[in-house]
Design a protein around this motif. Structure first.
Motif, PDB file in Angstrom:
ATOM      1  N   ASP A 176      31.137  21.057  70.987  1.00  0.00           N
ATOM      2  CA  ASP A 176      30.113  20.819  71.989  1.00  0.00           C
ATOM      3  C   ASP A 176      30.440  21.637  73.240  1.00  0.00           C
ATOM      4  O   ASP A 176      31.551  21.548  73.784  1.00  0.00           O
ATOM      5  CB  ASP A 176      30.061  19.325  72.319  1.00  0.00           C
ATOM      6  CG  ASP A 176      29.032  18.993  73.375  1.00  0.00           C
ATOM      7  OD1 ASP A 176      27.962  19.641  73.380  1.00  0.00           O
ATOM      8  OD2 ASP A 176      29.294  18.086  74.182  1.00  0.00           O
ATOM      9  N   GLN A 207      21.748  26.490  69.698  1.00  0.00           N
ATOM     10  CA  GLN A 207      21.047  25.512  70.527  1.00  0.00           C
ATOM     11  C   GLN A 207      20.712  24.296  69.685  1.00  0.00           C
ATOM     12  O   GLN A 207      20.146  24.404  68.604  1.00  0.00           O
ATOM     13  CB  GLN A 207      19.772  26.109  71.102  1.00  0.00           C
ATOM     14  CG  GLN A 207      19.057  25.169  72.047  1.00  0.00           C
ATOM     15  CD  GLN A 207      17.848  25.814  72.702  1.00  0.00           C
ATOM     16  OE1 GLN A 207      17.519  26.946  72.418  1.00  0.00           O
ATOM     17  NE2 GLN A 207      17.206  25.066  73.572  1.00  0.00           N
ATOM     18  N   GLU A 220      19.145  20.133  69.609  1.00  0.00           N
ATOM     19  CA  GLU A 220      17.896  19.516  70.036  1.00  0.00           C
ATOM     20  C   GLU A 220      18.030  19.023  71.475  1.00  0.00           C
ATOM     21  O   GLU A 220      19.093  18.638  71.919  1.00  0.00           O
ATOM     22  CB  GLU A 220      17.558  18.344  69.124  1.00  0.00           C
ATOM     23  CG  GLU A 220      17.231  18.761  67.712  1.00  0.00           C
ATOM     24  CD  GLU A 220      16.846  17.583  66.845  1.00  0.00           C
ATOM     25  OE1 GLU A 220      16.482  16.526  67.386  1.00  0.00           O
ATOM     26  OE2 GLU A 220      16.916  17.733  65.620  1.00  0.00           O
ATOM     27  N   GLY A 221      16.922  19.030  72.175  1.00  0.00           N
ATOM     28  CA  GLY A 221      16.942  18.544  73.540  1.00  0.00           C
ATOM     29  C   GLY A 221      17.248  19.633  74.539  1.00  0.00           C
ATOM     30  O   GLY A 221      17.348  20.813  74.226  1.00  0.00           O
ATOM     31  N   PHE A 222      17.426  19.199  75.760  1.00  0.00           N
ATOM     32  CA  PHE A 222      17.628  20.093  76.894  1.00  0.00           C
ATOM     33  C   PHE A 222      19.117  20.318  77.127  1.00  0.00           C
ATOM     34  O   PHE A 222      19.895  19.369  77.156  1.00  0.00           O
ATOM     35  CB  PHE A 222      16.964  19.467  78.127  1.00  0.00           C
ATOM     36  CG  PHE A 222      16.974  20.340  79.331  1.00  0.00           C
ATOM     37  CD1 PHE A 222      16.218  21.486  79.380  1.00  0.00           C
ATOM     38  CD2 PHE A 222      17.728  20.003  80.434  1.00  0.00           C
ATOM     39  CE1 PHE A 222      16.219  22.300  80.496  1.00  0.00           C
ATOM     40  CE2 PHE A 222      17.743  20.801  81.562  1.00  0.00           C
ATOM     41  CZ  PHE A 222      16.973  21.942  81.588  1.00  0.00           C
ATOM     42  N   ASN A 223      19.535  21.578  77.284  1.00  0.00           N
ATOM     43  CA  ASN A 223      20.932  21.935  77.546  1.00  0.00           C
ATOM     44  C   ASN A 223      21.900  21.356  76.519  1.00  0.00           C
ATOM     45  O   ASN A 223      22.926  20.767  76.857  1.00  0.00           O
ATOM     46  CB  ASN A 223      21.365  21.499  78.950  1.00  0.00           C
ATOM     47  CG  ASN A 223      20.746  22.358  80.027  1.00  0.00           C
ATOM     48  OD1 ASN A 223      20.321  23.479  79.764  1.00  0.00           O
ATOM     49  ND2 ASN A 223      20.683  21.840  81.229  1.00  0.00           N
ATOM     50  N   ASN A 224      21.576  21.523  75.277  1.00  0.00           N
ATOM     51  CA  ASN A 224      22.422  21.034  74.186  1.00  0.00           C
ATOM     52  C   ASN A 224      22.842  22.227  73.347  1.00  0.00           C
ATOM     53  O   ASN A 224      22.045  22.770  72.589  1.00  0.00           O
ATOM     54  CB  ASN A 224      21.645  20.008  73.347  1.00  0.00           C
ATOM     55  CG  ASN A 224      22.508  19.378  72.300  1.00  0.00           C
ATOM     56  OD1 ASN A 224      23.729  19.498  72.323  1.00  0.00           O
ATOM     57  ND2 ASN A 224      21.900  18.695  71.362  1.00  0.00           N
TER      58      ASN A 224
END
Length: 87
Positions: free
Chosen positions: A42, A76, A78-82
């Protein structure tokens, strides 16, 4: 003019040089080992584990080098800034 020169002499600036034991090569190895052992890492967790801003900057530069050399990939999620680092 003379008073400004006298003030400048009194208010000498002192610069402190710090020696950090972080190298881009060491951080490249750290990132590659981290991604190889777990399969993916991550993005945020990688940087939260660092000691300070300088450590983060050196690690980010190492990450850019690894991405440029195509030794690891940035995926990238799912979602924002992931984002995930993968081999």
């Amino acid at each position: 003019l003379v008073s400004r020169m006298e003030e400048a002499k009194k208010a000498k600036r002192v610069h402190t040089v710090y020696n950090f034991n972080y190298t881009i090569q060491d951080q490249r190895n750290y990132l590659k080992n981290l991604v190889q052992t777990s399969g993916k890492a991550d993005f945020e967790a990688v940087f939260l584990a660092l000691e300070n801003r300088i450590h983060a900057v050196v690690t980010f530069l190492a990450l850019l080098e690894l991405l440029n050399a195509q030794e690891i990939s940035l995926v990238q999620g799912e979602g924002f800034n992931n984002f995930w680092l993968t081999i």
